[in-house]
Design a protein around this motif. Sequence first.
Motif, PDB file in Angstrom:
ATOM      1  N   SER A  26       3.797  34.643   8.463  1.00  9.37           N
ATOM      2  CA  SER A  26       4.619  33.923   9.434  1.00  9.37           C
ATOM      3  C   SER A  26       4.623  32.423   9.153  1.00  9.37           C
ATOM      4  O   SER A  26       5.631  31.735   9.380  1.00  9.37           O
ATOM      5  CB  SER A  26       4.124  34.201  10.859  1.00  9.37           C
ATOM      6  N   TRP A  27       3.511  31.883   8.650  1.00 11.26           N
ATOM      7  CA  TRP A  27       3.445  30.459   8.314  1.00 11.26           C
ATOM      8  C   TRP A  27       4.505  30.105   7.274  1.00 11.26           C
ATOM      9  O   TRP A  27       5.234  29.111   7.412  1.00 11.26           O
ATOM     10  CB  TRP A  27       2.051  30.128   7.799  1.00 11.26           C
ATOM     11  N   THR A 301      -2.595  27.633  12.524  1.00  9.42           N
ATOM     12  CA  THR A 301      -1.958  28.590  11.618  1.00  9.42           C
ATOM     13  C   THR A 301      -1.409  29.808  12.357  1.00  9.42           C
ATOM     14  O   THR A 301      -0.608  30.565  11.791  1.00  9.42           O
ATOM     15  CB  THR A 301      -2.952  29.062  10.538  1.00  9.42           C
ATOM     16  N   ALA A 302      -1.818  30.008  13.614  1.00  8.01           N
ATOM     17  CA  ALA A 302      -1.311  31.143  14.390  1.00  8.01           C
ATOM     18  C   ALA A 302      -0.026  30.816  15.125  1.00  8.01           C
ATOM     19  O   ALA A 302       0.656  31.729  15.612  1.00  8.01           O
ATOM     20  CB  ALA A 302      -2.367  31.613  15.387  1.00  8.01           C
ATOM     21  N   ALA A 303       0.333  29.536  15.217  1.00  7.35           N
ATOM     22  CA  ALA A 303       1.474  29.138  16.044  1.00  7.35           C
ATOM     23  C   ALA A 303       2.786  29.818  15.662  1.00  7.35           C
ATOM     24  O   ALA A 303       3.556  30.203  16.549  1.00  7.35           O
ATOM     25  CB  ALA A 303       1.624  27.614  16.009  1.00  7.35           C
ATOM     26  N   PRO A 304       3.096  29.981  14.369  1.00  3.83           N
ATOM     27  CA  PRO A 304       4.393  30.602  14.032  1.00  3.83           C
ATOM     28  C   PRO A 304       4.437  32.111  14.210  1.00  3.83           C
ATOM     29  O   PRO A 304       5.504  32.710  14.078  1.00  3.83           O
ATOM     30  CB  PRO A 304       4.571  30.251  12.537  1.00  3.83           C
ATOM     31  N   LEU A 305       3.303  32.748  14.510  1.00  3.24           N
ATOM     32  CA  LEU A 305       3.224  34.203  14.449  1.00  3.24           C
ATOM     33  C   LEU A 305       4.259  34.886  15.343  1.00  3.24           C
ATOM     34  O   LEU A 305       5.108  35.648  14.864  1.00  3.24           O
ATOM     35  CB  LEU A 305       1.813  34.652  14.809  1.00  3.24           C
ATOM     36  N   ALA A 306       4.223  34.623  16.626  1.00  3.95           N
ATOM     37  CA  ALA A 306       5.148  35.284  17.551  1.00  3.95           C
ATOM     38  C   ALA A 306       6.581  34.817  17.342  1.00  3.95           C
ATOM     39  O   ALA A 306       7.531  35.554  17.617  1.00  3.95           O
ATOM     40  CB  ALA A 306       4.710  35.035  18.988  1.00  3.95           C
ATOM     41  N   ARG A 307       6.733  33.582  16.864  1.00  3.18           N
ATOM     42  CA  ARG A 307       8.068  33.026  16.659  1.00  3.18           C
ATOM     43  C   ARG A 307       8.778  33.642  15.456  1.00  3.18           C
ATOM     44  O   ARG A 307       9.991  33.860  15.478  1.00  3.18           O
ATOM     45  CB  ARG A 307       7.952  31.508  16.493  1.00  3.18           C
TER      46      ARG A 307
END
Length: 322
Positions: A26-27, A301-307
């Motif tokens: 996702s990143w 690094t988890a921020a883009p995961l759900a997006r």
Amino acid sequence: MAEGSNAWHLIAVVNEPLEETLRFASWYLDLGARSLILLFDNPDDPAIPVLSPHPAITCIPCTTGFWRSIGIAARARFPKRQIRALTWAYRQIASGWVLSVDADEFLFANGGAGDIRAALAGQGVETQALRIETAEVVPALERSEKTVFRTPMPRAVRRDVYGEDVPLFGPRRMGLVGHPQGKSFIRAGLQDIYLRQHWAHDAEGQRLPEVVLGAASGLYLLHYLAPEYEGWRRKMAWRLASSGFTKYVGDCIREIEAAGHAEAAREAALLALYNRLHRVRPEVLARMRAHGVCLEAEVDTAAPLARMLDLSVLTLPGRSAA
């Protein structure tokens, strides 16, 4: 369809826990990679059914048949299999640029994806490779909202930064535990190119002409080599076997293991070694700051995961699709 001069693709051989693989994918989607080719060293990796439905991701299970098809045995050492697989993946991409990284490496641009596109678009046609240098994560003992990363250090600087611990960080790793070289964007479509971990070679074994982007570019390869002890300990034997440690550090580990300590004492000695290698005491961090050899940034690094991954549609192990 021809791609612009700033289009880029990601290739990687992965074998990580599910959540780490999803964060990684996702990143790079969030950064603007046109496509991802992920080669799974475990052909039954649980990330494969999660990521395969995404139109920009190609998942390759590395079965015995796959290794045979690219001319190497499944039992060959991992570094040899990795470079053979990366070379194969590079040759699947006809245009743009190709970035090869490991699953614990996150390209970071202070200005976001625009910095990456600008860096690639600004290269002349003679540039075949563009290398981004490493910034290696170091868990700091002082509390901060920012994550601390150390960057490559000249010899005199690392002596001042680490003092008597300097043998742990050399002689060729420039003050890091992992690699200081970083990773490279390689122009796609070049003939007779063979990828290695950090750069590419031509048919004569010569490294491609490259441009190296340092800290002034605002681009870094964030290397989450060992952010916590448990992961370091879990991978320790594998890294010993694959030359992932310097000889000095490897000898320190073997000395601890050969000492005949009880399990608790052995683990305490290994934790103490980990702390010397990877954790930064306040006085060491102060010297790093004084010499300008650290990056401090708010990175999630988890921020883009759900997006970037529609987890309500994709079926995760243990979870039903919505």
